[in-house]
Design an enzyme around this catalytic site. Structure first.
Site, PDB file in Angstrom:
ATOM      1  N   GLU A  32     -11.604  -1.843 -26.183  1.00 52.69           N
ATOM      2  CA  GLU A  32     -11.388  -0.395 -26.256  1.00 52.69           C
ATOM      3  C   GLU A  32      -9.958  -0.021 -25.900  1.00 52.69           C
ATOM      4  O   GLU A  32      -9.320  -0.678 -25.095  1.00 52.69           O
ATOM      5  CB  GLU A  32     -12.299   0.317 -25.239  1.00 52.69           C
ATOM      6  CG  GLU A  32     -13.746   0.360 -25.656  1.00 52.69           C
ATOM      7  CD  GLU A  32     -14.593   1.167 -24.678  1.00 52.69           C
ATOM      8  OE1 GLU A  32     -15.733   0.745 -24.432  1.00 52.69           O
ATOM      9  OE2 GLU A  32     -14.127   2.204 -24.162  1.00 52.69           O
ATOM     10  N   CYS A  58     -14.150   3.223 -19.493  1.00 58.10           N
ATOM     11  CA  CYS A  58     -13.737   2.225 -20.473  1.00 58.10           C
ATOM     12  C   CYS A  58     -14.714   1.059 -20.397  1.00 58.10           C
ATOM     13  O   CYS A  58     -15.003   0.566 -19.316  1.00 58.10           O
ATOM     14  CB  CYS A  58     -12.324   1.764 -20.135  1.00 58.10           C
ATOM     15  SG  CYS A  58     -11.529   1.043 -21.529  1.00 58.10           S
TER      16      CYS A  58
END
Ligand code: SAH
Length: 360
Positions: free
Chosen positions: A92, A331
């Site tokens: 990510e 995240c």
């Protein structure tokens, strides 16, 4: 598979040019195409002769990621990207918009070995290090999708950057190089959960980058409970290494503090945090915990404000201003969400290792 040209240093590219009996000035033309013009295909390198573009295309790839998922926050446009790498693993990256500041939050590893209890990435374990080229490609990919030019880069995505400094440092240098991205070195922040040898290495850089420490607790005992890395690198030694970093580099350090209800968010904790940070030239970033793990949740808005009030000298941070960081802090969640989706869609025999890892 062809290598990514983004992994090549100036010296390696020069050697390639020599081998191909190309003039040395091609180096500058290539670098300009890669990092200033940021052309995504070799055929667009209009400063180069057609045959040479073809030669580059025969030898290298320029973009290797596939965009798998995107989440855009309705509140402040914080945008999360999930990329698939050439080997099928996923990472990510996030863009956070705050007024004129546009921060790219990038990953340094696929997963992370440190197992911080509140962190979504920690649940993945470590799958592998990213290459410098993959770290750089996150920025290039986001540049072509961002609503405004980037101003800052933080290594606060997946992974522990100080356990992959061999790739993180060349990438960070590319971000500040005049023939790279040309950002100021104060615009690059490397965040760590507390790897002492890595902090020492950062302090000894000729051109040091900014350091953030994910502190998250004020005593050895409470920190050990949420960050197992504290057993290997005790808090007092860790703070010594940060002191050494600030003394050597003359830079401000950022202490990040993820607020978790019942764990580290009491008024006594807030006062201890103020005392701990006092001797440092430090900035404190308070982020209410953002996770779907029921064991770790944020305090009430009132308690968050009380904590901030004590830490920030009777100032509170507006919720809106905090939001982007709260979203980014999770995240690893987009990754996890996609795993569940993929696992549901997958046939039982289609059991790649990446799918073995479920949400807790
Ligand atoms: N390993 C490095 C960089 C990645 S984590 C480090 O630990 O600093 C980036 C930041 O996100 C850290 O400050 C971490 O404490 C924070 N973070 C992780 N999980 C979070 C969560 N669930 N809620 C809020 N912040 C979180």
């Amino acid at each position: 598979m062809k290598p990514s040209i983004l992994n090549y240093t100036r010296e390696e590219l020069s050697r390639f040019l020599e081998e191909q009996q190309q003039p040395a000035y091609r180096l500058q033309q290539i670098l300009q195409g890669l990092y200033q013009n940021q052309w995504p295909q070799f055929e667009q390198f209009s400063t180069l002769p057609k045959e040479f573009r073809q030669l580059l295309d025969d030898n290298f790839v320029l973009r290797s990621f596939t965009l798998t998922d995107t989440h855009i926050s309705e509140i402040d446009k914080t945008t999360k990207f999930l990329w698939e790498l050439p080997d099928g693993l996923r990472i990510e990256s996030v863009i956070i918009y705050e007024g004129k500041r546009v921060t790219y939050c990038i990953s340094s590893q696929v997963g992370c070995p440190l197992d911080c209890k509140f962190c979504a990435t920690g649940k993945m374990g470590i799958l592998r290090n990213l290459t410098a080229g993959e770290i750089i490609e996150q920025v290039l990919q986001m540049n072509s999708r961002s609503e405004a030019p980037l101003t800052n880069i933080v290594f606060m995505g997946m992974g522990e950057p100080l356990l992959n400094l061999d790739e993180v440092l060349p990438a960070a240098h590319k971000f500040i190089a005049a023939d790279g991205f040309g950002l100021g070195k104060n615009r690059i922040t490397i965040s760590t959960a507390g790897i002492i040898p890595g902090i020492k290495q950062l302090a000894d850089q000729a051109e040091p980058f900014k350091l953030a420490l994910s502190l998250n607790a004020v005593s050895q005992e409470s920190r050990e409970k949420i960050m197992p890395v504290t057993r290997k690198y005790p808090l007092s030694d860790l703070l010594d290494s940060v002191r050494e970093y600030t003394a050597k580099t003359k830079k401000t350090v950022t202490f990040e503090y993820v607020l978790m209800d019942g764990l580290n968010s009491s008024e006594a904790d807030a006062r201890a945090l103020v005392r701990l940070a006092h001797p440092f030239k430090a900035k404190i970033n308070i982020i209410p915990c953002n996770t779907d793990d029921p064991l770790y949740h944020p305090p009430s808005e009132q308690d968050i404000q009380k904590f901030e009030w004590i830490v920030n000298g009777k100032r509170t941070i507006t919720r809106r201003r905090r939001k982007g960081w709260e979203i980014q802090a999770a995240c690893g969640q987009l990754y996890a969400e996609n795993l569940t989706k993929t696992a549901r869609a997958a046939k039982p025999h289609n059991n790649k290792p990446i799918m073995d890892r479920k949400k807790p």
